[in-house]
Design an enzyme around this catalytic site. Structure first.
Site, PDB file in Angstrom:
ATOM      1  N   ASN A 175      31.954  12.721 -44.943  1.00 16.19           N
ATOM      2  CA  ASN A 175      33.024  11.718 -44.849  1.00 16.19           C
ATOM      3  C   ASN A 175      32.948  10.821 -43.609  1.00 16.19           C
ATOM      4  O   ASN A 175      33.458   9.704 -43.627  1.00 16.19           O
ATOM      5  CB  ASN A 175      34.403  12.381 -44.949  1.00 16.19           C
ATOM      6  CG  ASN A 175      34.670  13.368 -43.852  1.00 16.19           C
ATOM      7  OD1 ASN A 175      33.807  14.150 -43.491  1.00 16.19           O
ATOM      8  ND2 ASN A 175      35.864  13.345 -43.319  1.00 16.19           N
ATOM      9  N   GLU A 204      35.046  23.887 -38.553  1.00 17.91           N
ATOM     10  CA  GLU A 204      36.075  22.837 -38.634  1.00 17.91           C
ATOM     11  C   GLU A 204      36.208  22.498 -40.106  1.00 17.91           C
ATOM     12  O   GLU A 204      35.311  21.888 -40.692  1.00 17.91           O
ATOM     13  CB  GLU A 204      35.647  21.586 -37.849  1.00 17.91           C
ATOM     14  CG  GLU A 204      35.316  21.836 -36.381  1.00 17.91           C
ATOM     15  CD  GLU A 204      36.515  22.219 -35.534  1.00 17.91           C
ATOM     16  OE1 GLU A 204      37.666  21.985 -35.962  1.00 17.91           O
ATOM     17  OE2 GLU A 204      36.306  22.777 -34.445  1.00 17.91           O
ATOM     18  N   CYS A 245      39.527  14.558 -42.769  1.00 17.74           N
ATOM     19  CA  CYS A 245      40.134  15.890 -42.807  1.00 17.74           C
ATOM     20  C   CYS A 245      41.595  15.781 -42.414  1.00 17.74           C
ATOM     21  O   CYS A 245      42.438  16.552 -42.858  1.00 17.74           O
ATOM     22  CB  CYS A 245      39.379  16.828 -41.883  1.00 17.74           C
ATOM     23  SG  CYS A 245      39.148  16.177 -40.239  1.00 17.74           S
TER      24      CYS A 245
HETATM   25  P1  NAD Z   1      31.024  20.586 -47.943  1.00 19.51           P
HETATM   26  O1  NAD Z   1      31.561  21.874 -47.447  1.00 19.51           O
HETATM   27  O2  NAD Z   1      30.797  20.437 -49.397  1.00 19.51           O
HETATM   28  O3  NAD Z   1      29.625  20.267 -47.233  1.00 19.51           O
HETATM   29  C1  NAD Z   1      29.516  20.238 -45.841  1.00 19.51           C
HETATM   30  C2  NAD Z   1      28.086  20.576 -45.448  1.00 19.51           C
HETATM   31  O4  NAD Z   1      27.801  21.906 -45.835  1.00 19.51           O
HETATM   32  C3  NAD Z   1      27.036  19.706 -46.119  1.00 19.51           C
HETATM   33  O5  NAD Z   1      26.007  19.444 -45.205  1.00 19.51           O
HETATM   34  C4  NAD Z   1      26.543  20.598 -47.232  1.00 19.51           C
HETATM   35  O6  NAD Z   1      25.222  20.301 -47.649  1.00 19.51           O
HETATM   36  C5  NAD Z   1      26.577  21.944 -46.545  1.00 19.51           C
HETATM   37  N1  NAD Z   1      26.582  23.100 -47.426  1.00 19.51           N
HETATM   38  C6  NAD Z   1      27.112  23.217 -48.666  1.00 19.51           C
HETATM   39  N2  NAD Z   1      26.894  24.458 -49.154  1.00 19.51           N
HETATM   40  C7  NAD Z   1      26.229  25.143 -48.186  1.00 19.51           C
HETATM   41  C8  NAD Z   1      25.731  26.460 -48.073  1.00 19.51           C
HETATM   42  N3  NAD Z   1      25.890  27.334 -49.051  1.00 19.51           N
HETATM   43  N4  NAD Z   1      25.095  26.814 -46.948  1.00 19.51           N
HETATM   44  C9  NAD Z   1      24.935  25.939 -45.927  1.00 19.51           C
HETATM   45  N5  NAD Z   1      25.383  24.665 -45.974  1.00 19.51           N
HETATM   46  C10 NAD Z   1      26.025  24.277 -47.083  1.00 19.51           C
HETATM   47  O7  NAD Z   1      32.013  19.466 -47.371  1.00 19.51           O
HETATM   48  P2  NAD Z   1      32.004  17.905 -47.672  1.00 19.51           P
HETATM   49  O8  NAD Z   1      32.489  17.710 -49.076  1.00 19.51           O
HETATM   50  O9  NAD Z   1      30.736  17.289 -47.254  1.00 19.51           O
HETATM   51  O10 NAD Z   1      33.097  17.386 -46.618  1.00 19.51           O
HETATM   52  C11 NAD Z   1      34.449  17.289 -46.894  1.00 19.51           C
HETATM   53  C12 NAD Z   1      35.221  18.425 -46.278  1.00 19.51           C
HETATM   54  O11 NAD Z   1      34.998  18.465 -44.871  1.00 19.51           O
HETATM   55  C13 NAD Z   1      36.710  18.274 -46.461  1.00 19.51           C
HETATM   56  O12 NAD Z   1      37.271  19.512 -46.793  1.00 19.51           O
HETATM   57  C14 NAD Z   1      37.182  17.821 -45.080  1.00 19.51           C
HETATM   58  O13 NAD Z   1      38.539  18.083 -44.814  1.00 19.51           O
HETATM   59  C15 NAD Z   1      36.258  18.580 -44.206  1.00 19.51           C
HETATM   60  N6  NAD Z   1      36.198  17.996 -42.861  1.00 19.51           N
HETATM   61  C16 NAD Z   1      36.761  18.676 -41.813  1.00 19.51           C
HETATM   62  C17 NAD Z   1      36.781  18.122 -40.539  1.00 19.51           C
HETATM   63  C18 NAD Z   1      37.381  18.857 -39.364  1.00 19.51           C
HETATM   64  O14 NAD Z   1      37.078  18.493 -38.235  1.00 19.51           O
HETATM   65  N7  NAD Z   1      38.230  19.854 -39.575  1.00 19.51           N
HETATM   66  C19 NAD Z   1      36.210  16.866 -40.336  1.00 19.51           C
HETATM   67  C20 NAD Z   1      35.633  16.211 -41.413  1.00 19.51           C
HETATM   68  C21 NAD Z   1      35.628  16.786 -42.682  1.00 19.51           C
END
Ligand code: NAD
Length: 482
Positions: free
Chosen positions: A158, A254, A288
């Site tokens: 995002n 996070e 987020c």
């Molecule tokens: P996601 O969890 O689908 O993916 C995040 C990352 O994890 C990607 O690089 C993905 O390839 C990787 N990933 C997925 N499965 C994995 C596995 N089994 N092992 C290792 N890595 C893996 O999240 P997204 O859809 O890319 O992002 C959106 C989410 O992120 C929302 O829930 C949002 O709220 C959250 N977010 C949180 C913050 C914060 O600071 N709290 C900031 C930005 C986004």
């Protein structure tokens, strides 16, 4: 620069200790708006990840504080000079509108520049020991050292530039080595950032970028024996998988949010409606800390909803490359379809759509939905798109707080009231990491502590100051000294 000119298709390689590494299998990166291919990235296998960690571990960083400060500041300056280039890349792979992408590039400048400035600030503390009958005439000092192993960094789609910057800049500021796995959905920006870092003088062994599908190489990022710490930003589902898989490693998670904007009866409703619409729709609602529930007390809800609709109608949603667009696409058509299904489900349970259109591909228009039951999936789960969801709540602060705390999330919140008794209760009783009075939940500066509780986060906070702490080991040393 003309924002409407699309960048050429990029056939990318990984960066492993500065070497370009390709694979036969490639993963397509698509523009969410028109589904065109904007890039191809290597599909790393676990052995690529292993190689990256081994090379990082074998390298001993020796950069002085001054050298790190120069590299970090140079990176900030290069990003500033190339902000439109980066914005084009972000818009092409994430579908975020031009305005949002430019804003993201300017935030990233802050991250790098703050990290540069904090690098030269000393981080040691001193404790005199003659302060108790149990003490002696000695002093204890602390010093922060980089991790003995390597940082594994995994980032979401995002904020393709800023989330990566929040991992890399504090790590480099503390002389750490990293292996980064950006999301397969928006990896091109991360690779371009790595090149900027090498250009700014970072020893290439300090940063490797591996790319590909998490199904084949995700676990290698979490379990590598040389990974001392896994720092992850992303969904709760993957965050909990990491917590269950990582074993004896430091982890920083996070995760998702479901942030409320709370509007009490004394609020300036026009100002509150502005915060509601901005907070729910910026970055296509994919922050987020986006406003994911607007909790407004019944006595002012009719007047408030009218103002929200007026403001939402002013937003243009469409081609992300058009500089006039306010809301681009969400990340893909599958996500837009999910949000549409949640809106339909809320309507079936009594909610009313006051403004919006049905999803078209990855375009999800800002959609004002009123009278949503607070336990509907639309507002109980994290809906990561530009829905502007109004939940009417009783004129009773205890009930407002209970409803606000009723989800599994606990990231941030925004509060619209001037009553000091209310303010005190919200700050004390909301189960969140941040309470912003008269601001959107997402308001922060890049170095203030940031992060959630409950399902929204585990471990350390982020923000450059806290992240630098999390990426170091504190060593104490002492000597005789009156
Ligand atoms: P996601 O969890 O689908 O993916 C995040 C990352 O994890 C990607 O690089 C993905 O390839 C990787 N990933 C997925 N499965 C994995 C596995 N089994 N092992 C290792 N890595 C893996 O999240 P997204 O859809 O890319 O992002 C959106 C989410 O992120 C929302 O829930 C949002 O709220 C959250 N977010 C949180 C913050 C914060 O600071 N709290 C900031 C930005 C986004």
């Amino acid at each position: 620069m003309n924002a409407t000119v699309k960048p050429p298709v990029r056939r990318e390689a990984m960066r492993i200790a500065g070497k370009l590494v390709s694979t036969e299998d490639m993963v397509e990166v698509k523009n969410p708006y028109d589904d065109s291919v904007v890039g191809l990235i290597p599909a790393a296998r676990p052995e690529h990840v292993r190689d990256a960690f081994a090379k990082a571990k074998a390298f001993k960083p020796v950069l002085s504080r001054y050298e790190r400060q120069r590299i970090l500041q140079k990176t900030a300056e290069l990003l500033f000079a190339r902000k439109e280039e980066f914005a084009r890349l972000i818009t092409a792979e994430a579908g975020l509108c031009w305005k949002d992408s430019l804003y993201e590039a300017s935030r990233a400048y802050d991250v790098w520049s703050f990290a540069a400035q904090l690098t030269i600030k000393d981080d040691g503390e001193m404790f005199s020991c003659d302060i108790s009958p149990n003490g002696k005439a000695r002093k204890i000092f602390t010093t922060r050292q980089p991790l003995l192993g390597v940082i594994s960094a995994i980032t979401p789609f995002n904020h393709p530039l800023n989330m990566v910057s929040h991992k890399l800049a504090p790590a480099i500021a503390t002389n750490n080595r990293l292996v980064l796995k950006p999301t397969e959905l928006t990896p091109l920006t991360a690779l371009a950032l790595a090149d900027v870092l090498y250009e700014a003088g970072l020893p290439p062994e300090m940063l490797s970028v591996v790319t590909g599908n998490p199904s084949t190489m995700g676990d290698a990022m979490i379990t590598d024996p040389d990974a001392d710490l896994v720092t992850f930003t992303g969904s709760v589902r993957v965050g909990k998988h990491i917590a269950n898989t990582a074993g004896y490693k430091r982890i920083v998670l996070e995760l998702g949010g479901n942030d409320p904007l709370i509007v009490m009866e004394d609020a300036d409703l026009d100002k509150a409606a502005e915060l509601a619409v901005t907070g729910a729709t910026k970055n296509s609602g994919q922050r987020c800390t986006a406003v994911k529930r607007i909790l407004v007390v019944e006595s002012v809800a009719d007047a408030f909803a009218k103002l929200v609709v007026e403001k939402a109608k002013k937003l243009t949603c469409g081609d992300p490359m058009d500089p006039a667009t306010d809301v681009g696409t969400v990340i893909n058509a599958r996500s837009a379809a999910l949000f549409q299904a949640r809106v339909d489900d809320a309507v079936a349970k009594g909610a009313k759509v006051l403004h919006g259109k049905r999803a078209e591909g990855a375009l999800f228009h800002p959609t004002v939905v009123d009278h949503i039951p607070y336990d509907c999936e639309l507002v109980h789960e994290e809906t990561f798109g530009p829905v502007i969801p109004i939940v009417r709540v009783p004129d009773d602060i205890a009930k407002v707080i209970a409803i606000s705390n009723s989800t599994a999330y606990g990231l941030s919140s925004g509060i619209c009231t001037n009553r000091f008794d209310y303010i005190q209760r919200f700050v004390a009783e909301l189960e969140v990491g941040t309470v912003n009075l008269w601001e959107v939940p997402g308001y922060r500066i890049e170095m203030s502590p940031f992060g959630g509780i409950k399902d929204s986060g585990l471990g350390y906070k982020e923000g450059v100051v806290e992240a630098m702490k999390s990426f170091t080991n504190v060593k104490t040393w002492s000597l005789p000294w009156a």
